[in-house]
Design a protein around this motif. Structure first.
Motif, PDB file in Angstrom:
ATOM      1  N   ALA A   1       0.834  -1.208   0.000  1.00 25.31           N
ATOM      2  CA  ALA A   1       0.000   0.000   0.000  1.00 25.31           C
ATOM      3  C   ALA A   1       0.866   1.254   0.000  1.00 25.31           C
ATOM      4  O   ALA A   1       0.549   2.231  -0.688  1.00 25.31           O
ATOM      5  CB  ALA A   1      -0.904   0.001   1.243  1.00 25.31           C
ATOM      6  N   SER A   2       2.010   1.254   0.671  1.00 23.22           N
ATOM      7  CA  SER A   2       2.880   2.433   0.700  1.00 23.22           C
ATOM      8  C   SER A   2       3.494   2.656  -0.668  1.00 23.22           C
ATOM      9  O   SER A   2       3.631   3.796  -1.126  1.00 23.22           O
ATOM     10  CB  SER A   2       3.978   2.228   1.754  1.00 23.22           C
ATOM     11  N   ARG A   3       3.925   1.603  -1.373  1.00 21.12           N
ATOM     12  CA  ARG A   3       4.502   1.738  -2.700  1.00 21.12           C
ATOM     13  C   ARG A   3       3.478   2.320  -3.653  1.00 21.12           C
ATOM     14  O   ARG A   3       3.816   3.203  -4.466  1.00 21.12           O
ATOM     15  CB  ARG A   3       4.992   0.360  -3.184  1.00 21.12           C
ATOM     16  N   ALA A   4       2.300   1.858  -3.655  1.00 22.02           N
ATOM     17  CA  ALA A   4       1.279   2.372  -4.564  1.00 22.02           C
ATOM     18  C   ALA A   4       0.998   3.843  -4.280  1.00 22.02           C
ATOM     19  O   ALA A   4       0.842   4.650  -5.207  1.00 22.02           O
ATOM     20  CB  ALA A   4      -0.012   1.553  -4.386  1.00 22.02           C
ATOM     21  N   GLN A   5       1.035   4.232  -3.070  1.00 18.68           N
ATOM     22  CA  GLN A   5       0.779   5.637  -2.704  1.00 18.68           C
ATOM     23  C   GLN A   5       1.928   6.511  -3.177  1.00 18.68           C
ATOM     24  O   GLN A   5       1.705   7.630  -3.650  1.00 18.68           O
ATOM     25  CB  GLN A   5       0.592   5.749  -1.172  1.00 18.68           C
TER      26      GLN A   5
END
Length: 760
Positions: A728-732
């Motif tokens: 989720a952090s990478r996509a953000q």
């Protein structure tokens, strides 16, 4: 009805019954509460509205018997505490009854008018048929069907109220007012029978009051105000009897008034006595008692003469009536012949009774009344024709022309309505005077000659039969000494010197002495002649008589002076004694009035104390009843609470217990229940403790294996959550890099716009 029902609830229940048109049930309900014994303790303020409603229903339903019973009960309850309430209720009863009679009369008139279809038609077939079988008119039948029942009810209402109010000094004023209203009822509707019954009822009440003087609140006839009220009522009764032409009741009323006047200590008012003598004048005239009629007329004239508002015309008319009534008294009693002893005894008793009503010590006579009239100067006040009539009958001697001279006077008298009633008795007096004067002139005369002398114009003719009957009656009574010879058609006057007629010389002018008088006075005339002869012949007797006369005159002069001084002294003593007696009487009356006022005040104070004590007792009883009711209610409520908790109680034991005992039982049962509950909780807690220890011993090995399993499960779960977080952090981050590139293309335009704004 339940005994604990309150009066306010009864009145409310009665109104509910009236709302559904059940008047009879409502009346019975009110009658039951009024006649109940518990009503005696009910406050008058609560009972009076019930009585007013009860009276309305009794009048509406025409229940006189129930009304009488209820009113008697209410009087017994309220007479010691609230007399005004009794008067209000009784006045309401009378007023409602009178209103019903008025409404019934209006209804009868309306029915009579509605029954007439054609105003121009004089008779209808129905009225013709009814007239053949009945003499009553349509209105009479309607009144009998509609008005008569209410008239009977009103009459019974008056009787009931008078019976309730009788012989009670506190209700005396209303008693007199209702009695006068009853007289007006009899006058308005011409109820003669009811008037007689009413007079008898009041007479019985007065007799009862004079006997029962020792009762509480009894009527005191010695009280001047009370006696005056009774006199006013009896005079109203006398006036009503006069208007109804009930002369027997009027005479009884006069006797009642005379009895009350003899009791009274106050002198009667002149106007009252004038009315008294005026009514007596009418009563005696109707009964053809001309002697006492003339006496009453003379008394009435004496009182009327001193009135301030009398005019000269009224005085002349009254004087004419007095003199004419005295002249109209028959000289010869020509009533029906009866036994002499019986007639004399009854006449004495009757004359004494009637003389007492007129305040006379003995019965008057015709001569005394005429003498009294002349002494009062009535002859100068009468009308000329009455004065001439007196001169012809009592002064002049003219046997051959007496009727001819009186004829025009009779015509003048007949024109006056107040005097023409004396014409018939005047005929008897004229015939008496005619025969008395003829007997002094003739020994015998023809009957036709007498009939010719007795000639009057129409309508005053006297027939020969009337003349002969008059002669026979006079001879039977011994007042005339005349013999009628029908064969010779003549009348002979008795000339026997030993026969005399009682009425032969009664008030008549004598032309010459009669043979009877000559024989009767012969010895007295002889004595007078001899006495005159001695006075003329004997000189010594004359001188001794003169000396005796002079000595007598001297003694008389001395005696007159002494008698005059004694008379003056006696007069002063009498005046002093009269003043002293008047002072003593006045002081006695003042003392009696003070004692009476003090006694009344003491009675009022005692009555107030008694009422206050009764009120306090009733209030204490009420509070005690309320407290008992509250305690009973609390006991029932507490018993219900105890029973609802599951505790069993006996009903008999509940009745014998009070609230404190019940509370002790409740506390005892509650403590016992709490103790049992505590014991059960202790046993249960011990059981739970042992069970918990056993559970823990068994679960210790199981907890270790379960810990290892739980630790492995937590590690796997942490790894999965970490992986998801990194993704989720990478996509953000990638989304934000793309946004930066987009905004970078707009940076040059932004800086240019910013510089422009700064320059401005």
């Amino acid at each position: 009805m339940a005994p604990h029902v309150r009066p306010e609830n009864v009145l409310k229940r009665a109104e509910e019954l009236l709302a559904v048109e059940q008047s009879g049930d409502a009346l019975n309900l009110l009658h039951e509460i009024i006649t109940s014994k518990r009503t005696r303790n009910t406050p008058i303020t609560s009972l009076e509205p019930i009585m007013l409603r009860f009276v309305e229903l009794c009048v509406q339903l025409r229940k006189g018997k129930l009304a009488k019973e209820g009113l008697y009960t209410y009087k017994n309850v309220a007479q010691n505490t609230s007399v005004g309430s009794i008067e209000v209720v009784l006045k309401k009863f009378i007023d409602l009854s009178k209103d019903k009679v008025t409404a019934a009369q209006a209804q009868a008139d309306r029915i009579t008018l509605d029954s007439i279809d054609d105003l121009e038609a004089s008779e209808t077939p129905e009225s013709i048929m009814l007239s053949t079988v009945s003499t009553e008119q349509g209105k009479d039948r309607t009144d009998r069907a509609v008005v008569t029942p209410w008239l009977k009810f009103l009459w019974e209402a008056y009787r009931t109220v008078l019976e309730i109010l009788r012989n009670n000094a506190r209700l005396e004023i209303m008693y007199q007012a209702v009695a006068i209203q009853a007289f007006q009822f009899c006058l308005k509707y011409s109820r003669k029978t009811e008037f007689r019954r009413l007079c008898e009822l009041l007479r019985n009440h007065l007799q009862s009051a004079s006997k029962n003087t020792s009762q509480v609140h009894a009527i005191n006839l010695n009280d001047p105000d009370t006696l005056q009220r009774h006199l006013d009522t009896r005079f109203a009764q006398l006036n009503a009897a006069d208007e109804l032409d009930l002369w027997q009741e009027a005479f009884r009323s006069v006797e009642d008034i005379h009895t009350l006047l003899t009791i009274s200590k106050r002198p009667p008012k002149p106007a009252m006595m004038a009315n008294y003598y005026e009514k007596l004048t009418k009563i005696f005239l109707v009964s053809d008692n001309y002697l006492f009629h003339a006496t009453a007329a003379s008394r009435y004239y004496s009182l009327r003469l001193h009135a301030k508002n009398i005019t000269s015309a009224d005085a002349t008319k009254s004087a004419s009536i007095v003199l004419l009534s005295a002249l109209a008294i028959p000289v010869i009693n020509t009533s029906r012949f009866r036994s002499v002893i019986f007639d004399v005894d009854e006449s004495k008793h009757k004359n004494a009774r009637l003389s007492g009503l007129l305040g006379l010590p003995k019965a008057p006579t015709r001569a005394s009344l005429l003498k009294d009239a002349l002494a009062k100067g009535i002859l100068a006040r009468v009308s000329p024709e009455i004065r001439d009539l007196y001169t012809i009958l009592e002064v002049d001697f003219h046997p051959l022309s007496i009727c001819r001279k009186i004829s025009p006077i009779m015509t003048e008298i007949f024109k006056d309505d107040g005097l023409k009633r004396y014409i018939e008795p005047l005929h008897q007096v004229i015939l008496t005077r005619l025969f008395q004067q003829l007997s002094q002139v003739y020994d015998a005369v023809k009957l036709d000659f007498v009939i010719k002398l007795v000639t009057f114009p129409a309508p005053f003719e006297v027939s020969s039969t009337t003349i002969e009957k008059f002669i026979m009656n006079g001879c039977k009574k011994g007042d005339l000494a005349i013999r009628v010879d029908h064969a010779a058609n003549s009348i002979t006057f008795e000339s026997d010197v030993y026969a005399t007629a009682k009425g032969a010389t009664d008030g008549v002018v004598q032309l010459q002495p009669t043979p009877t008088e000559i024989v009767r006075t012969e010895l007295s005339r002889l004595g007078k002649t001899l006495f005159a002869t001695v006075n003329l012949v004997d000189a010594e007797y004359i001188s001794s008589r003169a000396a005796t006369k002079d000595a007598a005159i001297k003694r008389a002069v001395v005696g007159v002076e002494e008698e005059h001084k004694a008379a003056l002294l006696r007069k002063s003593i009498i005046e002093d004694r009269a003043k002293e007696a008047e002072t003593i009487l006045q002081k006695r009356e003042e003392d009696e009035s003070k004692k009476r006022a003090l006694r009344q005040q003491q009675e009022q104070v005692a009555e107030q104390k008694r009422l206050a004590e009764e009120m306090r007792k009733r209030e204490l009883d009420r509070i005690k009843r309320e407290q008992d009711a509250i305690q009973e209610q609390e006991k029932r409520k507490l018993a219900d609470e105890i029973i609802s908790t599951g505790i069993k109680l006996d009903l008999e034991s509940i009745e014998s217990m009070d609230t404190h005992k019940l509370r002790e039982v409740q506390i005892e049962q509650t403590e016992k229940k709490n103790k049992d509950m505590t014991e059960r909780l202790r046993i249960t807690a011990k059981r739970v403790d042992h069970l918990e220890r056993a559970f823990r011993k068994v679960e210790i090995p199981l907890l270790e294996s379960d810990y290892e399993k739980q630790k492995e499960t937590d590690r796997l779960l942490h790894a999965e959550r970490r992986k998801a977080q990194l993704e989720a952090s990478r996509a953000q981050f990638e989304e934000k890099v793309i946004l930066k590139k987009r905004l970078k293309r707009m940076l040059a335009d932004y800086n240019e716009f910013k510089e422009q704004l700064l320059r401005q």
